[in-house]
Motif scaffolding. Structure first.
Motif, PDB file in Angstrom:
ATOM      1  N   VAL A  48       0.862  -1.177   0.000  1.00 18.24           N
ATOM      2  CA  VAL A  48       0.000   0.000   0.000  1.00 18.24           C
ATOM      3  C   VAL A  48       0.901   1.230   0.000  1.00 18.24           C
ATOM      4  CG1 VAL A  48      -1.834   1.238   1.204  1.00 18.24           C
ATOM      5  CG2 VAL A  48      -1.786  -1.267   1.259  1.00 18.24           C
ATOM      6  N   HIS A  49       0.690   2.097  -0.969  1.00 13.42           N
ATOM      7  CA  HIS A  49       1.506   3.294  -1.152  1.00 13.42           C
ATOM      8  C   HIS A  49       0.665   4.505  -0.743  1.00 13.42           C
ATOM      9  CE1 HIS A  49       3.976   0.707  -3.918  1.00 13.42           C
ATOM     10  NE2 HIS A  49       2.787   0.155  -4.082  1.00 13.42           N
ATOM     11  N   SER A  50       1.186   5.326   0.159  1.00 15.59           N
ATOM     12  CA  SER A  50       0.391   6.442   0.682  1.00 15.59           C
ATOM     13  C   SER A  50       1.221   7.715   0.763  1.00 15.59           C
ATOM     14  CB  SER A  50      -0.129   6.109   2.088  1.00 15.59           C
ATOM     15  OG  SER A  50      -0.619   4.791   2.147  1.00 15.59           O
ATOM     16  N   ALA A  51       0.510   8.846   0.877  1.00 20.58           N
ATOM     17  CA  ALA A  51       1.196  10.135   0.827  1.00 20.58           C
ATOM     18  C   ALA A  51       1.302  10.848   2.166  1.00 20.58           C
ATOM     19  CB  ALA A  51       0.476  11.061  -0.157  1.00 20.58           C
ATOM     20  N   VAL A  52       0.281  10.719   3.012  1.00 20.36           N
ATOM     21  CA  VAL A  52       0.197  11.568   4.207  1.00 20.36           C
ATOM     22  C   VAL A  52      -0.137  10.699   5.425  1.00 20.36           C
ATOM     23  CG1 VAL A  52      -1.031  13.529   5.247  1.00 20.36           C
ATOM     24  CG2 VAL A  52      -0.685  13.486   2.785  1.00 20.36           C
ATOM     25  N   LEU A  53       0.502  10.997   6.571  1.00 22.06           N
ATOM     26  CA  LEU A  53       0.152  10.279   7.800  1.00 22.06           C
ATOM     27  C   LEU A  53      -1.176  10.804   8.340  1.00 22.06           C
ATOM     28  CD1 LEU A  53       3.452   9.959   9.875  1.00 22.06           C
ATOM     29  CD2 LEU A  53       2.231   8.154   8.636  1.00 22.06           C
ATOM     30  N   TYR A  54      -1.995   9.880   8.812  1.00 26.39           N
ATOM     31  CA  TYR A  54      -3.283  10.248   9.390  1.00 26.39           C
ATOM     32  C   TYR A  54      -3.049  11.034  10.680  1.00 26.39           C
ATOM     33  CZ  TYR A  54      -8.325   9.461   9.680  1.00 26.39           C
ATOM     34  OH  TYR A  54      -9.690   9.605   9.673  1.00 26.39           O
ATOM     35  N   SER A  55      -3.697  12.179  10.814  1.00 23.09           N
ATOM     36  CA  SER A  55      -3.548  13.035  11.986  1.00 23.09           C
ATOM     37  C   SER A  55      -4.879  13.746  12.157  1.00 23.09           C
ATOM     38  CB  SER A  55      -2.441  14.066  11.734  1.00 23.09           C
ATOM     39  OG  SER A  55      -2.868  14.989  10.751  1.00 23.09           O
ATOM     40  N   PRO A  56      -5.073  14.460  13.281  1.00 23.05           N
ATOM     41  CA  PRO A  56      -6.337  15.206  13.406  1.00 23.05           C
ATOM     42  C   PRO A  56      -6.579  16.130  12.207  1.00 23.05           C
ATOM     43  CG  PRO A  56      -5.192  15.199  15.505  1.00 23.05           C
ATOM     44  CD  PRO A  56      -4.258  14.555  14.498  1.00 23.05           C
ATOM     45  N   THR A  57      -5.532  16.753  11.696  1.00 26.20           N
ATOM     46  CA  THR A  57      -5.707  17.653  10.550  1.00 26.20           C
ATOM     47  C   THR A  57      -6.042  16.879   9.280  1.00 26.20           C
ATOM     48  OG1 THR A  57      -4.142  19.211  11.493  1.00 26.20           O
ATOM     49  CG2 THR A  57      -4.585  19.438   9.142  1.00 26.20           C
ATOM     50  N   SER A  58      -5.263  15.823   8.985  1.00 26.72           N
ATOM     51  CA  SER A  58      -5.548  15.108   7.730  1.00 26.72           C
ATOM     52  C   SER A  58      -6.906  14.421   7.791  1.00 26.72           C
ATOM     53  CB  SER A  58      -4.427  14.132   7.366  1.00 26.72           C
ATOM     54  OG  SER A  58      -4.147  13.251   8.404  1.00 26.72           O
ATOM     55  N   SER A  59      -7.327  13.976   8.978  1.00 22.27           N
ATOM     56  CA  SER A  59      -8.650  13.350   9.058  1.00 22.27           C
ATOM     57  C   SER A  59      -9.743  14.386   8.799  1.00 22.27           C
ATOM     58  CB  SER A  59      -8.847  12.637  10.394  1.00 22.27           C
ATOM     59  OG  SER A  59      -9.270  13.524  11.381  1.00 22.27           O
ATOM     60  N   LYS A  60      -9.545  15.627   9.258  1.00 22.04           N
ATOM     61  CA  LYS A  60     -10.545  16.678   8.983  1.00 22.04           C
ATOM     62  C   LYS A  60     -10.577  17.031   7.505  1.00 22.04           C
ATOM     63  CE  LYS A  60     -10.950  18.939  13.398  1.00 22.04           C
ATOM     64  NZ  LYS A  60      -9.789  19.500  14.118  1.00 22.04           N
ATOM     65  N   ILE A  61      -9.412  17.023   6.872  1.00 20.93           N
ATOM     66  CA  ILE A  61      -9.365  17.319   5.431  1.00 20.93           C
ATOM     67  C   ILE A  61     -10.141  16.236   4.677  1.00 20.93           C
ATOM     68  CG2 ILE A  61      -7.799  17.397   3.434  1.00 20.93           C
ATOM     69  CD1 ILE A  61      -5.800  18.883   5.327  1.00 20.93           C
ATOM     70  N   ILE A  62      -9.926  14.978   5.061  1.00 21.63           N
ATOM     71  CA  ILE A  62     -10.636  13.878   4.392  1.00 21.63           C
ATOM     72  C   ILE A  62     -12.144  13.983   4.631  1.00 21.63           C
ATOM     73  CG2 ILE A  62     -10.981  11.372   4.423  1.00 21.63           C
ATOM     74  CD1 ILE A  62      -8.154  11.055   4.040  1.00 21.63           C
ATOM     75  N   LEU A  63     -12.536  14.264   5.866  1.00 23.90           N
ATOM     76  CA  LEU A  63     -13.967  14.390   6.162  1.00 23.90           C
ATOM     77  C   LEU A  63     -14.600  15.554   5.408  1.00 23.90           C
ATOM     78  CD1 LEU A  63     -14.279  13.554   9.967  1.00 23.90           C
ATOM     79  CD2 LEU A  63     -15.104  12.213   8.024  1.00 23.90           C
ATOM     80  N   SER A  64     -13.857  16.668   5.272  1.00 26.45           N
ATOM     81  CA  SER A  64     -14.388  17.833   4.548  1.00 26.45           C
ATOM     82  C   SER A  64     -14.681  17.480   3.102  1.00 26.45           C
ATOM     83  CB  SER A  64     -13.397  18.991   4.567  1.00 26.45           C
ATOM     84  OG  SER A  64     -13.095  19.344   5.873  1.00 26.45           O
ATOM     85  N   ALA A  65     -13.821  16.645   2.523  1.00 25.30           N
ATOM     86  CA  ALA A  65     -14.048  16.220   1.139  1.00 25.30           C
ATOM     87  C   ALA A  65     -15.204  15.226   1.081  1.00 25.30           C
ATOM     88  CB  ALA A  65     -12.771  15.596   0.584  1.00 25.30           C
ATOM     89  N   LYS A  66     -15.105  14.231   1.928  1.00 19.07           N
ATOM     90  CA  LYS A  66     -16.031  13.106   1.901  1.00 19.07           C
ATOM     91  C   LYS A  66     -17.453  13.501   2.286  1.00 19.07           C
ATOM     92  CE  LYS A  66     -14.993   8.450   3.550  1.00 19.07           C
ATOM     93  NZ  LYS A  66     -14.012   7.767   4.404  1.00 19.07           N
ATOM     94  N   GLU A  67     -17.588  14.148   3.441  1.00 16.95           N
ATOM     95  CA  GLU A  67     -18.918  14.428   3.987  1.00 16.95           C
ATOM     96  C   GLU A  67     -19.464  15.779   3.560  1.00 16.95           C
ATOM     97  OE1 GLU A  67     -20.399  11.974   5.138  1.00 16.95           O
ATOM     98  OE2 GLU A  67     -18.737  10.660   5.708  1.00 16.95           O
ATOM     99  N   ASN A  68     -18.581  16.750   3.281  1.00 19.18           N
ATOM    100  CA  ASN A  68     -19.086  18.086   2.946  1.00 19.18           C
ATOM    101  C   ASN A  68     -18.831  18.489   1.501  1.00 19.18           C
ATOM    102  OD1 ASN A  68     -19.820  18.299   5.677  1.00 19.18           O
ATOM    103  ND2 ASN A  68     -17.790  19.098   6.204  1.00 19.18           N
ATOM    104  N   GLY A  69     -18.163  17.620   0.756  1.00 18.70           N
ATOM    105  CA  GLY A  69     -17.933  17.904  -0.661  1.00 18.70           C
ATOM    106  C   GLY A  69     -17.146  19.173  -0.925  1.00 18.70           C
ATOM    107  N   ILE A  70     -16.224  19.527  -0.012  1.00 15.42           N
ATOM    108  CA  ILE A  70     -15.441  20.755  -0.205  1.00 15.42           C
ATOM    109  C   ILE A  70     -14.393  20.541  -1.298  1.00 15.42           C
ATOM    110  CG2 ILE A  70     -13.856  22.388   0.939  1.00 15.42           C
ATOM    111  CD1 ILE A  70     -15.696  22.342   3.231  1.00 15.42           C
ATOM    112  N   LYS A  71     -14.497  21.347  -2.347  1.00 19.40           N
ATOM    113  CA  LYS A  71     -13.663  21.163  -3.542  1.00 19.40           C
ATOM    114  C   LYS A  71     -12.165  21.242  -3.241  1.00 19.40           C
ATOM    115  CE  LYS A  71     -16.465  20.645  -7.137  1.00 19.40           C
ATOM    116  NZ  LYS A  71     -17.032  19.500  -6.418  1.00 19.40           N
TER     117      LYS A  71
END
Ligand SMILES: [Zn+2]
Length: 211
Positions: A48-71
């Motif tokens: 598995v190849h990944s770019a960013v470590l999961y952290s409170p910030t990266s999890s919020k960025i993912i949620l903003s995309a996933k749940e709020n559709g923030i471009k």
């Protein structure tokens, strides 16, 4: 008189989708935390190849995309995945992107299949073909509240390959984050059972191993 845009800034000020502070859509602090690196883990029998470590910030960025559709959050995830595709030693002419499918409930709630729409963008920007051949064949619970062991049984037998899909190319599974690997493991199982050749997975984020 103030413009509509100025008024809406007063009523709904722009907030950073990483830390919620008022200002621009992503502050420089959060942007630097999302700086893509290159991590490789071995999960479910594949790399598995990944770019960013999961952290409170990266999890919020993912949620903003996933749940709020923030471009802007979508764009960060898309560029992280493309960064990893460039870093990994893949023979680009032969690879196909296989999105991990969303459940019907999540698709309805979000108004889109999140990973599918991220993959479409990645495919457009890289010219790597998209191969949306995985489908959910069993009711699965939301993984976030489950232990590592429960995630495995939750995902076991969850995926199938769509009918009329033929094994072509070297498949790369695409997901937003790899946690315990239960999803990756199940996706690899379903694809290999259908005779498909999976060479790895690319995710935007990777978590530290769960205990
Ligand atoms: Zn911020």
């Amino acid at each position: 008189m103030k413009s509509i845009q100025e008024l809406s800034q007063i009523i709904f000020p722009t907030r950073c989708f990483g830390c919620n502070s008022i200002g621009i859509s992503i502050c420089s602090q959060c942007r630097s935390e999302w700086h893509p690196h290159y991590y490789q883990t071995h999960v479910g029998g594949i790399n598995v190849h990944s770019a960013v470590l999961y952290s409170p910030t990266s999890s919020k960025i993912i949620l903003s995309a996933k749940e709020n559709g923030i471009k802007g959050a979508d764009a960060l995830i898309i560029s992280a995945i493309i960064h990893v595709l460039n870093q990994g030693n893949f023979s680009w002419h032969n690879i196909r992107l296989v999105p991990v499918p969303s459940s019907t409930n999540n698709r309805r709630r979000r108004g889109r299949d999140f990973i599918q729409s991220i993959c479409k963008e990645v495919s457009q920007q890289t010219q790597i073909p998209l191969s949306s051949i995985l489908t959910i064949v069993k009711k699965v619970e939301d993984q976030s509240g489950l232990t590592a062991k429960d995630r495995v049984s939750n995902m076991n037998g969850a995926f199938g390959v769509k009918s009329h899909s033929h094994p072509v190319g070297d498949l790369l599974l695409i997901d937003d984050v790899v946690t315990t690997g239960a999803t990756v493991t199940e996706a690899v199982r379903a694809l290999r059972a259908g005779g498909f050749h999976v060479i790895g997975s690319v995710t935007a984020c990777v978590t530290q191993p769960l205990r």
